[in-house]
Design a protein around this motif. Structure first.
Motif, PDB file in Angstrom:
ATOM      1  N   LEU A 179     -83.659  36.554-111.823  1.00 17.03           N
ATOM      2  CA  LEU A 179     -83.898  36.628-110.382  1.00 17.03           C
ATOM      3  C   LEU A 179     -83.211  37.873-109.827  1.00 17.03           C
ATOM      4  O   LEU A 179     -82.000  38.037-109.965  1.00 17.03           O
ATOM      5  CB  LEU A 179     -83.356  35.377-109.695  1.00 17.03           C
ATOM      6  CG  LEU A 179     -83.506  35.290-108.173  1.00 17.03           C
ATOM      7  CD1 LEU A 179     -84.971  35.329-107.770  1.00 17.03           C
ATOM      8  CD2 LEU A 179     -82.831  34.029-107.639  1.00 17.03           C
ATOM      9  N   ILE A 180     -83.991  38.744-109.216  1.00 16.80           N
ATOM     10  CA  ILE A 180     -83.466  39.968-108.608  1.00 16.80           C
ATOM     11  C   ILE A 180     -83.511  39.796-107.096  1.00 16.80           C
ATOM     12  O   ILE A 180     -84.593  39.652-106.510  1.00 16.80           O
ATOM     13  CB  ILE A 180     -84.291  41.197-109.023  1.00 16.80           C
ATOM     14  CG1 ILE A 180     -84.245  41.383-110.543  1.00 16.80           C
ATOM     15  CG2 ILE A 180     -83.773  42.448-108.319  1.00 16.80           C
ATOM     16  CD1 ILE A 180     -85.165  42.477-111.061  1.00 16.80           C
ATOM     17  N   LYS A 181     -82.342  39.821-106.451  1.00 16.36           N
ATOM     18  CA  LYS A 181     -82.252  39.686-104.991  1.00 16.36           C
ATOM     19  C   LYS A 181     -81.940  41.060-104.398  1.00 16.36           C
ATOM     20  O   LYS A 181     -80.795  41.512-104.387  1.00 16.36           O
ATOM     21  CB  LYS A 181     -81.183  38.653-104.643  1.00 16.36           C
ATOM     22  CG  LYS A 181     -81.553  37.235-105.085  1.00 16.36           C
ATOM     23  CD  LYS A 181     -80.458  36.229-104.806  1.00 16.36           C
ATOM     24  CE  LYS A 181     -79.374  36.271-105.869  1.00 16.36           C
ATOM     25  NZ  LYS A 181     -78.411  35.147-105.733  1.00 16.36           N
ATOM     26  N   LEU A 182     -82.981  41.712-103.935  1.00 13.26           N
ATOM     27  CA  LEU A 182     -82.852  43.105-103.534  1.00 13.26           C
ATOM     28  C   LEU A 182     -81.899  43.308-102.363  1.00 13.26           C
ATOM     29  O   LEU A 182     -81.201  44.324-102.287  1.00 13.26           O
ATOM     30  CB  LEU A 182     -84.236  43.669-103.168  1.00 13.26           C
ATOM     31  CG  LEU A 182     -85.216  43.808-104.337  1.00 13.26           C
ATOM     32  CD1 LEU A 182     -86.587  44.211-103.818  1.00 13.26           C
ATOM     33  CD2 LEU A 182     -84.724  44.830-105.356  1.00 13.26           C
ATOM     34  N   MET A 183     -81.856  42.361-101.434  1.00 13.20           N
ATOM     35  CA  MET A 183     -81.025  42.549-100.249  1.00 13.20           C
ATOM     36  C   MET A 183     -79.529  42.437-100.551  1.00 13.20           C
ATOM     37  O   MET A 183     -78.699  42.725 -99.688  1.00 13.20           O
ATOM     38  CB  MET A 183     -81.416  41.551 -99.157  1.00 13.20           C
ATOM     39  CG  MET A 183     -82.792  41.796 -98.587  1.00 13.20           C
ATOM     40  SD  MET A 183     -82.987  43.484 -97.953  1.00 13.20           S
ATOM     41  CE  MET A 183     -84.766  43.592 -97.804  1.00 13.20           C
ATOM     42  N   GLU A 184     -79.200  42.042-101.767  1.00 11.19           N
ATOM     43  CA  GLU A 184     -77.797  42.014-102.171  1.00 11.19           C
ATOM     44  C   GLU A 184     -77.364  43.323-102.822  1.00 11.19           C
ATOM     45  O   GLU A 184     -76.187  43.496-103.134  1.00 11.19           O
ATOM     46  CB  GLU A 184     -77.544  40.843-103.119  1.00 11.19           C
ATOM     47  CG  GLU A 184     -77.687  39.477-102.445  1.00 11.19           C
ATOM     48  CD  GLU A 184     -77.286  38.335-103.341  1.00 11.19           C
ATOM     49  OE1 GLU A 184     -76.872  38.605-104.499  1.00 11.19           O
ATOM     50  OE2 GLU A 184     -77.394  37.178-102.915  1.00 11.19           O
ATOM     51  N   LEU A 185     -78.307  44.222-103.023  1.00 14.82           N
ATOM     52  CA  LEU A 185     -77.999  45.516-103.629  1.00 14.82           C
ATOM     53  C   LEU A 185     -77.623  46.513-102.538  1.00 14.82           C
ATOM     54  O   LEU A 185     -78.343  46.671-101.546  1.00 14.82           O
ATOM     55  CB  LEU A 185     -79.203  46.045-104.415  1.00 14.82           C
ATOM     56  CG  LEU A 185     -79.736  45.140-105.533  1.00 14.82           C
ATOM     57  CD1 LEU A 185     -80.965  45.793-106.171  1.00 14.82           C
ATOM     58  CD2 LEU A 185     -78.667  44.885-106.579  1.00 14.82           C
ATOM     59  N   ASP A 186     -76.514  47.200-102.721  1.00 16.56           N
ATOM     60  CA  ASP A 186     -76.057  48.145-101.696  1.00 16.56           C
ATOM     61  C   ASP A 186     -77.100  49.204-101.386  1.00 16.56           C
ATOM     62  O   ASP A 186     -77.273  49.589-100.220  1.00 16.56           O
ATOM     63  CB  ASP A 186     -74.759  48.824-102.150  1.00 16.56           C
ATOM     64  CG  ASP A 186     -73.532  47.968-101.865  1.00 16.56           C
ATOM     65  OD1 ASP A 186     -73.638  47.054-101.023  1.00 16.56           O
ATOM     66  OD2 ASP A 186     -72.478  48.212-102.484  1.00 16.56           O
ATOM     67  N   GLU A 187     -77.789  49.701-102.396  1.00 15.97           N
ATOM     68  CA  GLU A 187     -78.736  50.789-102.159  1.00 15.97           C
ATOM     69  C   GLU A 187     -79.870  50.353-101.241  1.00 15.97           C
ATOM     70  O   GLU A 187     -80.443  51.175-100.517  1.00 15.97           O
ATOM     71  CB  GLU A 187     -79.310  51.307-103.480  1.00 15.97           C
ATOM     72  CG  GLU A 187     -80.163  50.304-104.245  1.00 15.97           C
ATOM     73  CD  GLU A 187     -80.599  50.839-105.592  1.00 15.97           C
ATOM     74  OE1 GLU A 187     -81.577  51.612-105.634  1.00 15.97           O
ATOM     75  OE2 GLU A 187     -79.967  50.483-106.596  1.00 15.97           O
ATOM     76  N   VAL A 188     -80.208  49.077-101.247  1.00 14.99           N
ATOM     77  CA  VAL A 188     -81.222  48.549-100.333  1.00 14.99           C
ATOM     78  C   VAL A 188     -80.589  48.179 -98.995  1.00 14.99           C
ATOM     79  O   VAL A 188     -81.068  48.569 -97.933  1.00 14.99           O
ATOM     80  CB  VAL A 188     -81.931  47.317-100.939  1.00 14.99           C
ATOM     81  CG1 VAL A 188     -82.882  46.689 -99.922  1.00 14.99           C
ATOM     82  CG2 VAL A 188     -82.686  47.700-102.190  1.00 14.99           C
ATOM     83  N   ALA A 189     -79.514  47.418 -99.053  1.00 10.25           N
ATOM     84  CA  ALA A 189     -78.909  46.885 -97.825  1.00 10.25           C
ATOM     85  C   ALA A 189     -78.399  47.996 -96.907  1.00 10.25           C
ATOM     86  O   ALA A 189     -78.533  47.911 -95.680  1.00 10.25           O
ATOM     87  CB  ALA A 189     -77.781  45.930 -98.178  1.00 10.25           C
ATOM     88  N   ILE A 190     -77.814  49.043 -97.474  1.00  8.05           N
ATOM     89  CA  ILE A 190     -77.287  50.128 -96.639  1.00  8.05           C
ATOM     90  C   ILE A 190     -78.426  50.879 -95.948  1.00  8.05           C
ATOM     91  O   ILE A 190     -78.393  51.121 -94.736  1.00  8.05           O
ATOM     92  CB  ILE A 190     -76.420  51.083 -97.479  1.00  8.05           C
ATOM     93  CG1 ILE A 190     -75.121  50.381 -97.906  1.00  8.05           C
ATOM     94  CG2 ILE A 190     -76.105  52.357 -96.691  1.00  8.05           C
ATOM     95  CD1 ILE A 190     -74.286  51.164 -98.883  1.00  8.05           C
ATOM     96  N   LEU A 191     -79.454  51.241 -96.713  1.00  8.39           N
ATOM     97  CA  LEU A 191     -80.589  51.933 -96.102  1.00  8.39           C
ATOM     98  C   LEU A 191     -81.337  51.020 -95.137  1.00  8.39           C
ATOM     99  O   LEU A 191     -81.834  51.464 -94.096  1.00  8.39           O
ATOM    100  CB  LEU A 191     -81.535  52.449 -97.194  1.00  8.39           C
ATOM    101  CG  LEU A 191     -80.993  53.580 -98.062  1.00  8.39           C
ATOM    102  CD1 LEU A 191     -81.963  53.922 -99.175  1.00  8.39           C
ATOM    103  CD2 LEU A 191     -80.689  54.816 -97.216  1.00  8.39           C
ATOM    104  N   ASN A 192     -81.399  49.728 -95.462  1.00 11.66           N
ATOM    105  CA  ASN A 192     -82.075  48.760 -94.602  1.00 11.66           C
ATOM    106  C   ASN A 192     -81.337  48.587 -93.273  1.00 11.66           C
ATOM    107  O   ASN A 192     -81.925  48.172 -92.273  1.00 11.66           O
ATOM    108  CB  ASN A 192     -82.153  47.420 -95.317  1.00 11.66           C
ATOM    109  CG  ASN A 192     -83.430  46.668 -95.011  1.00 11.66           C
ATOM    110  OD1 ASN A 192     -84.507  47.258 -94.977  1.00 11.66           O
ATOM    111  ND2 ASN A 192     -83.324  45.388 -94.787  1.00 11.66           N
ATOM    112  N   SER A 193     -80.039  48.902 -93.261  1.00  9.26           N
ATOM    113  CA  SER A 193     -79.273  48.773 -92.022  1.00  9.26           C
ATOM    114  C   SER A 193     -79.725  49.784 -90.966  1.00  9.26           C
ATOM    115  O   SER A 193     -79.480  49.575 -89.773  1.00  9.26           O
ATOM    116  CB  SER A 193     -77.776  48.950 -92.304  1.00  9.26           C
ATOM    117  OG  SER A 193     -77.442  50.306 -92.583  1.00  9.26           O
ATOM    118  N   ILE A 194     -80.393  50.845 -91.381  1.00  8.85           N
ATOM    119  CA  ILE A 194     -80.840  51.853 -90.413  1.00  8.85           C
ATOM    120  C   ILE A 194     -81.940  51.303 -89.507  1.00  8.85           C
ATOM    121  O   ILE A 194     -81.792  51.304 -88.277  1.00  8.85           O
ATOM    122  CB  ILE A 194     -81.285  53.145 -91.131  1.00  8.85           C
ATOM    123  CG1 ILE A 194     -80.128  53.740 -91.928  1.00  8.85           C
ATOM    124  CG2 ILE A 194     -81.835  54.158 -90.121  1.00  8.85           C
ATOM    125  CD1 ILE A 194     -80.524  54.876 -92.854  1.00  8.85           C
TER     126      ILE A 194
END
Length: 300
Positions: free
Chosen positions: A120-135
């Motif tokens: 199971l890959i939870k993308l929103m727990e990955l910094d590279e996604v979550a940080i960019l998603n914060s924009i």
């Protein structure tokens, strides 16, 4: 390239459309489930109408919506008139090497993957996604504040609760727009970083000392921090934008009773910037799949 990898998409919103396009461009074999209304937009894909266990028998990757499933296995499918439910039979039919990709995972999905030994890959727990998603999250939160106030961000008194990925980006953007920003956090290291950013830091336990002057409050903490007591201390003109995961951190019932505008706004990237949010997901997923590709042929 992702030639030879079969990716099955099961439902989703506009963000997933960008991921589908990316996978097609990278030459993956793509199957679409729950995209009945827009499937004609895509060339060279396998359109699956009936969701049977056999639909997943040869999938290398199953991509679910960012929200995953609910606690009954129901999938959000914005482009299908029919509900989609993933059951034990579907998970059991997936190959052992199959990767399940989602943004977040509730207990139902976590338990199913554990039971059938699926990664199971939870993308929103990955910094590279979550940080960019914060924009887009921060931009969307500020957009809501602008829509629901009669003052400018410039010169306003704003409070940001929480100093995680979204809290950091939001605090920086508000300050850049000229707001007087106070940030509530718990960790001493976060409080120090807030001061380093030339913002006013306070411990969340001291919120009552600061809330009375707020024009707008942005909450990122997924716990009831803006309870009835706190809401009774703030001006009725204050606007609350709560971007924490459901049910948020605000007593919305009491806010309405007191006449305070309080908005629960999770999943803002999918609403205000689905193309950008989808591209963030697609690039990260592509990197992860290329990294894993060499091992799939050797797995049972």
């Amino acid at each position: 390239m992702l030639t030879g990898i079969k990716v099955a998409f099961v439902g989703g919103d506009a963000r997933i459309i960008e991921v589908i396009r990316y996978m097609i461009d990278k030459d993956a074999t793509v199957a679409l489930i729950g995209f009945d209304e827009i499937v004609k937009q895509f060339q060279g894909v396998d359109h699956i109408k009936a969701v049977t266990p056999e639909s997943f028998a040869d999938a290398d990757v199953v991509v679910l919506p960012v929200a995953g499933t609910d606690e009954r296995g129901v999938i959000e499918a914005n482009y299908s008139p029919h509900p989609i439910v993933l059951t034990d039979e579907h998970f059991a039919a997936m190959p052992k090497h199959c990767k399940i990709v989602t943004g977040i995972a509730r207990k139902y999905l976590e338990d199913a993957c554990e039971k059938y030994q699926l990664s199971l890959i939870k993308l929103m727990e990955l910094d590279e996604v979550a940080i960019l998603n914060s924009i887009p999250t921060a931009e969307g939160a500020i957009q809501l504040a602008i829509q629901h106030t009669d003052i400018t961000i410039h010169g306003s008194n704003s409070i940001v609760l929480g100093f995680g990925r979204c809290g950091i980006t939001l605090s920086r953007m508000l300050a850049a727009l000229g707001s007087h920003v106070k940030v509530g956090a718990r960790k001493p290291a976060d409080l120090a970083r807030i001061q380093e950013m030339n913002l006013e830091a306070f411990g969340v336990g001291d919120l009552a000392l600061h809330i009375g002057e707020a024009d707008m409050i942005f909450n990122t903490i997924p716990a009831l921090i803006l309870n009835a007591d706190m809401l009774s201390r703030m001006p009725r003109s204050c606007v609350v934008i709560d971007i924490a995961s459901k049910p948020g951190g605000t007593d919305f019932r009491f806010a309405e009773r007191r006449g305070i505008k309080a908005i629960l706004a999770p999943s803002l990237p999918g609403i205000v910037a689905p193309k950008t949010a989808g591209q963030i997901i697609a690039k990260t997923l592509g990197r992860l799949l290329r990294k894993q590709e060499s091992s799939w042929g050797n797995e049972a």
